[in-house]
Scaffold this motif. Structure first.
Motif, PDB file in Angstrom:
ATOM      1  N   MET A 132     -32.348   7.971  17.986  1.00 10.51           N
ATOM      2  CA  MET A 132     -31.333   7.070  17.428  1.00 10.51           C
ATOM      3  C   MET A 132     -31.746   6.724  15.998  1.00 10.51           C
ATOM      4  O   MET A 132     -32.926   6.462  15.748  1.00 10.51           O
ATOM      5  CB  MET A 132     -31.231   5.786  18.265  1.00 10.51           C
ATOM      6  CG  MET A 132     -30.485   6.000  19.582  1.00 10.51           C
ATOM      7  SD  MET A 132     -30.463   4.518  20.657  1.00 10.51           S
ATOM      8  CE  MET A 132     -29.298   3.461  19.797  1.00 10.51           C
ATOM      9  N   ASP A 133     -30.779   6.726  15.084  1.00 14.70           N
ATOM     10  CA  ASP A 133     -31.133   6.418  13.702  1.00 14.70           C
ATOM     11  C   ASP A 133     -31.152   4.900  13.476  1.00 14.70           C
ATOM     12  O   ASP A 133     -30.832   4.118  14.382  1.00 14.70           O
ATOM     13  CB  ASP A 133     -30.200   7.137  12.721  1.00 14.70           C
ATOM     14  CG  ASP A 133     -28.809   6.539  12.704  1.00 14.70           C
ATOM     15  OD1 ASP A 133     -28.476   5.727  13.604  1.00 14.70           O
ATOM     16  OD2 ASP A 133     -28.043   6.875  11.785  1.00 14.70           O
ATOM     17  N   SER A 163     -27.880   3.054  14.161  1.00 15.07           N
ATOM     18  CA  SER A 163     -27.659   2.812  15.597  1.00 15.07           C
ATOM     19  C   SER A 163     -28.397   1.560  16.047  1.00 15.07           C
ATOM     20  O   SER A 163     -27.838   0.711  16.764  1.00 15.07           O
ATOM     21  CB  SER A 163     -28.192   3.973  16.434  1.00 15.07           C
ATOM     22  OG  SER A 163     -27.589   5.177  16.067  1.00 15.07           O
ATOM     23  N   ARG A 192     -30.350   2.502  24.078  1.00 12.11           N
ATOM     24  CA  ARG A 192     -29.749   3.829  24.070  1.00 12.11           C
ATOM     25  C   ARG A 192     -28.407   3.826  24.778  1.00 12.11           C
ATOM     26  O   ARG A 192     -27.422   4.405  24.304  1.00 12.11           O
ATOM     27  CB  ARG A 192     -30.710   4.832  24.747  1.00 12.11           C
ATOM     28  CG  ARG A 192     -30.108   6.177  25.069  1.00 12.11           C
ATOM     29  CD  ARG A 192     -29.643   6.892  23.811  1.00 12.11           C
ATOM     30  NE  ARG A 192     -28.886   8.117  24.099  1.00 12.11           N
ATOM     31  CZ  ARG A 192     -27.598   8.162  24.369  1.00 12.11           C
ATOM     32  NH1 ARG A 192     -26.868   7.057  24.379  1.00 12.11           N
ATOM     33  NH2 ARG A 192     -27.006   9.320  24.596  1.00 12.11           N
ATOM     34  N   ASN A 235     -25.211   2.212  22.933  1.00  9.39           N
ATOM     35  CA  ASN A 235     -24.795   2.688  21.616  1.00  9.39           C
ATOM     36  C   ASN A 235     -23.282   2.817  21.473  1.00  9.39           C
ATOM     37  O   ASN A 235     -22.671   2.202  20.610  1.00  9.39           O
ATOM     38  CB  ASN A 235     -25.481   4.025  21.318  1.00  9.39           C
ATOM     39  CG  ASN A 235     -25.006   4.602  19.996  1.00  9.39           C
ATOM     40  OD1 ASN A 235     -25.337   4.097  18.943  1.00  9.39           O
ATOM     41  ND2 ASN A 235     -24.198   5.651  20.059  1.00  9.39           N
ATOM     42  N   SER A 258     -21.374  -0.488  21.944  1.00  9.64           N
ATOM     43  CA  SER A 258     -21.546  -1.369  20.805  1.00  9.64           C
ATOM     44  C   SER A 258     -20.600  -0.968  19.677  1.00  9.64           C
ATOM     45  O   SER A 258     -19.934  -1.806  19.073  1.00  9.64           O
ATOM     46  CB  SER A 258     -22.994  -1.330  20.310  1.00  9.64           C
ATOM     47  OG  SER A 258     -23.854  -1.863  21.296  1.00  9.64           O
ATOM     48  N   MET A 259     -20.521   0.321  19.423  1.00 17.22           N
ATOM     49  CA  MET A 259     -19.621   0.781  18.362  1.00 17.22           C
ATOM     50  C   MET A 259     -18.170   0.460  18.716  1.00 17.22           C
ATOM     51  O   MET A 259     -17.405   0.014  17.859  1.00 17.22           O
ATOM     52  CB  MET A 259     -19.769   2.296  18.160  1.00 17.22           C
ATOM     53  CG  MET A 259     -20.975   2.679  17.346  1.00 17.22           C
ATOM     54  SD  MET A 259     -20.990   1.932  15.681  1.00 17.22           S
ATOM     55  CE  MET A 259     -20.285   3.272  14.700  1.00 17.22           C
ATOM     56  N   THR A 262     -23.009   5.837  13.375  1.00 20.00           N
ATOM     57  CA  THR A 262     -24.366   5.915  13.919  1.00 20.00           C
ATOM     58  C   THR A 262     -24.663   7.381  14.238  1.00 20.00           C
ATOM     59  O   THR A 262     -23.744   8.168  14.508  1.00 20.00           O
ATOM     60  CB  THR A 262     -24.490   5.110  15.223  1.00 20.00           C
ATOM     61  OG1 THR A 262     -23.552   5.611  16.171  1.00 20.00           O
ATOM     62  CG2 THR A 262     -24.209   3.641  14.986  1.00 20.00           C
ATOM     63  N   CYS A 263     -25.941   7.735  14.201  1.00 24.06           N
ATOM     64  CA  CYS A 263     -26.355   9.101  14.543  1.00 24.06           C
ATOM     65  C   CYS A 263     -27.328   9.020  15.705  1.00 24.06           C
ATOM     66  O   CYS A 263     -28.285   8.241  15.659  1.00 24.06           O
ATOM     67  CB  CYS A 263     -27.058   9.757  13.363  1.00 24.06           C
ATOM     68  SG  CYS A 263     -25.946  10.124  12.020  1.00 24.06           S
ATOM     69  N   LEU A 264     -27.096   9.867  16.664  1.00 22.04           N
ATOM     70  CA  LEU A 264     -27.858   9.772  17.907  1.00 22.04           C
ATOM     71  C   LEU A 264     -27.874  11.150  18.538  1.00 22.04           C
ATOM     72  O   LEU A 264     -26.890  11.877  18.441  1.00 22.04           O
ATOM     73  CB  LEU A 264     -27.119   8.747  18.750  1.00 22.04           C
ATOM     74  CG  LEU A 264     -27.253   8.623  20.217  1.00 22.04           C
ATOM     75  CD1 LEU A 264     -26.716   7.262  20.622  1.00 22.04           C
ATOM     76  CD2 LEU A 264     -26.459   9.670  20.951  1.00 22.04           C
ATOM     77  N   GLU A 300     -22.524  12.020  16.029  1.00 28.71           N
ATOM     78  CA  GLU A 300     -22.196  10.886  15.166  1.00 28.71           C
ATOM     79  C   GLU A 300     -21.165  10.065  15.934  1.00 28.71           C
ATOM     80  O   GLU A 300     -20.308  10.616  16.631  1.00 28.71           O
ATOM     81  CB  GLU A 300     -21.528  11.347  13.875  1.00 28.71           C
ATOM     82  CG  GLU A 300     -22.368  12.240  12.989  1.00 28.71           C
ATOM     83  CD  GLU A 300     -21.487  13.170  12.155  1.00 28.71           C
ATOM     84  OE1 GLU A 300     -20.425  13.607  12.663  1.00 28.71           O
ATOM     85  OE2 GLU A 300     -21.870  13.462  11.018  1.00 28.71           O
ATOM     86  N   THR A 301     -21.255   8.749  15.825  1.00 29.91           N
ATOM     87  CA  THR A 301     -20.180   7.911  16.337  1.00 29.91           C
ATOM     88  C   THR A 301     -19.585   7.239  15.105  1.00 29.91           C
ATOM     89  O   THR A 301     -20.187   6.319  14.536  1.00 29.91           O
ATOM     90  CB  THR A 301     -20.718   6.892  17.340  1.00 29.91           C
ATOM     91  OG1 THR A 301     -21.506   7.598  18.318  1.00 29.91           O
ATOM     92  CG2 THR A 301     -19.600   6.168  18.062  1.00 29.91           C
TER      93      THR A 301
END
Lengths: 431, 431
Positions: free
Chosen positions: A220-221, A224, A290, A293, A296-297, A340-342, A352-353
């Motif tokens: 997770m970046d 995130s 995790r 993620n 949350s977005m 976010t990147c995960l 990506e989200t």
């Protein structure tokens, strides 16, 4: 010609209770040339269950039974609307479980359709690795069983693996026999933070090369992590740094050994912290970042706005994942896109989200172009636009770009051979 | 119409050097309607590379190169005539290996064709689990690549898994990208003897249910052990009892732990002896009895006789394997047929190796009937006539018996769609 709109009003969909009923529906649809669109959990991400040409949505809501559990064969036969989480609850006392873990609301029927996977894939593989047999209703109502029930077979073409991932375009799956595996004696979780995402990625690479059989390994970046903090759906505040999330599974000795090996590798790659769960509650807390993620977005979308979340799904050869993530982040930054990147870094699969206002044409255009750009990068790296979500409706051009017309033509020929009038979930995968 | 006999004289087969050449051959064959039969290691067991309708044998002898090893992606691209043992020698220094282990002379092309497996399957899966992509020449010479090179993908129909195991009937595979995995830090071997084959089988069951990730778990009956002794190709004499052969792989700690767990289970199931290798030479010695089974039987054939060896290949749900072995042994005894019984017990896969005089019609008839009888038992137990050898020419009726005409019709439709004139390895799998 009778065209019923997808899930229209109260009776737009046919709720089926048995393979026989689905066969009857298919016979009628085939006679009157009505598209058939299977529906189970409805959690797929590529419009796989939409009805662009109208037709009948065949809703499996009432086909939600675990038909037979056979602990001594390590297998189970289920209907399509059994959720994977519910399945695991129902079979817990056997000491076995089904390890494929996509979104929590996913059901086996759709999971077969998209050949999904999840965080456990690095250890346990994807949906297709867990299929023993499928009962399928063909377009004319013929019922076939792709295999009998041996765990291993070389009997003719692998129809199991043709139907898995065909997104309902070749037939309607009405019964599935799945492999099961023993629940690990122990599961633990660790969260490791790094100064840069490159350090996290190189740690993951070294863990893979060392052959440490981790249960899961997720990246997770920093964005995130900050979103999880901001939304506050977990019980704590997180270091807003690129992080790796590990699951360790096996005997207590194995869990301890794997954690120690990973810790040593992480340290050599400049890890800043390494937190291991001391008990089950702690493990669940650690894993929650995790898990939360996507939710949350989604909760960051402003009410009554055009806000949308776009989950992408690139996969590349594993050594190229750091390059792809770097390319993605650079493009996001240049175009002021929030995402976010995960990633399922052990499989080279990365999401990506993207959160954006789809009602603003300029923003929408920038996002579409960004996704095109990163998709092109992934393909250039010998990768794919979809590691686990499927093609659905929006990636049909990507598929041709990725594999070439000749390969997609082979798929079209197979489709034509099994569904000459194009009635099975039309408009998906290719035109 | 030009018909060249299979491997006739010096030029009955075309030796190809590149995908492009294979494509040219296919174009010519397609134009003149000449059957094409791919050939690599020639070690398959179901006449998969025979030419019942004549045609051209496309011999890959000169396409034997490892094209590219990519240690950081854990993959390798090879041509069809690379042997799996040679591949592992060539990549050893990367610390990686390719774990599918059929007969020692098997080559990747044929291994794709039959979707083979071996003793490592219980831990590492079968051929299809190790394919990242395939380059395939279609009947009209079109060259396709089934996938790009991501380790995980949901991009369209799973053509990899359609071609794997299709026995050359859908296209000719000219290049293969395989997954690799780290060589385990340590490998050990144990041989465990039991008073009865049922005790051995129940030990195996319990090992599986306990989730002990053994590297291999093979069962050999008392006849197998006595044949190995009689022929004397190994360095020692063996206890002539039903035996389980284990491989343990992983870190030294894991290897030790797994061996101890298995020993405790075996003891609870009346094991008579449990011998663990103390070093690599010892491990190779212990494994040699398993390895020499087929060769020992072959060497028992009398010169200038009609003696033949028939290796069968049933697979059933794992709890039924002891019943199938019992059924087989009872039928062998009743009909005075000499055979060893040996199985990949963790996968429910079991081989008889029948030694008989095929020039005696009465004996031949008894053997054919015996195999029919055991095949029927396997199918009755929801199993298959072939766990890993494939259908080839002699099991076509079994395939229909096993899966039904409707399922085989789906295969036929796919065949017809991709090879309308039936030129690709005709006469195999179904008619």
């Amino acid at each position: 010609m009778v065209i019923l709109q997808h899930r229209q009003a109260t009776n737009g969909s046919r709720v089926s209770k048995s393979t026989q009923q689905v066969s009857e529906i298919a016979k009628v649809c085939n006679k009157y040339k009505i598209p058939m669109i299977p529906y189970s959990g409805g959690s797929s991400l590529e419009a796989n269950f939409s009805a662009p040409y109208g037709g009948i949505s065949i809703d499996f809501a009432h086909m939600d039974k675990v038909i037979e559990v056979r602990p001594d064969d390590l297998d189970v036969t289920v209907q399509p609307a059994v959720g994977w989480m519910s399945l695991n609850e129902q079979i817990r006392e056997t000491g076995l479980f089904f390890p494929v873990d996509p979104g929590p609301t996913a059901m086996i029927g759709g999971m077969v359709g998209t050949s999904c996977s999840g965080t456990n894939a690095v250890r346990y593989g994807t949906m297709r690795d867990w299929i023993i047999n499928l009962t399928v209703v063909l377009v004319d109502g013929t019922v076939i069983k792709a295999k009998r029930r041996p765990r291993k077979t070389a009997a003719g073409y692998n129809l199991n693996h043709l139907f898995v991932g065909s997104e309902g375009t070749l037939g309607i799956v009405t019964e599935v026999t799945l492999k099961l595996t023993p629940i690990p004696q122990q599961t633990s979780v660790a969260v490791v933070t790094f100064p840069t995402i490159a350090d996290a990625a190189s740690t993951a690479q070294k863990v893979i090369r060392a052959g440490i059989p981790v249960g899961a390994m997720e990246i997770m970046d920093e964005v995130s992590m900050s979103v999880v903090n901001k939304v506050g759906r977990t019980k704590r505040q997180w270091d807003e740094r690129p992080s790796l999330f590990f699951k360790f599974v096996g005997t207590p000795t194995a869990v301890k050994e794997h954690a120690e090996q990973v810790k040593a590798i992480a340290k050599s790659q400049r890890s800043r912290s390494f937190e291991t769960a001391s008990n089950e509650v702690h493990a669940a807390d650690l894993w929650s970042a995790r898990k939360e993620n996507l939710w949350s977005m989604l909760s960051l979308r402003r009410p009554d706005s055009g806000d949308c979340v776009w989950p992408t799904d690139y996969a590349v050869p594993i050594s190229r994942l750091p390059d792809l993530i770097a390319g993605s982040k650079s493009s996001l930054e240049k175009n002021a896109i929030f995402a976010t990147c995960l990633g399922h870094i052990g499989d080279g699969n990365f999401h990506e989200t993207i959160l954006y206002d789809a009602s603003d044409p300029a923003i929408k255009k920038a996002v579409v172009e960004h996704v095109k750009r990163v998709t092109a990068m992934a393909i250039e790296m010998e990768g794919t636009s979809t590691g686990e979500h499927g093609i659905g409706m929006s990636k049909k051009d990507d598929l041709v770009e990725e594999l070439g017309e000749e390969t997609v033509d082979v798929m079209r020929k197979i489709k034509k051979a099994l569904d000459p009038d194009g009635l099975m979930n039309p408009g998906k995968i290719f035109d």
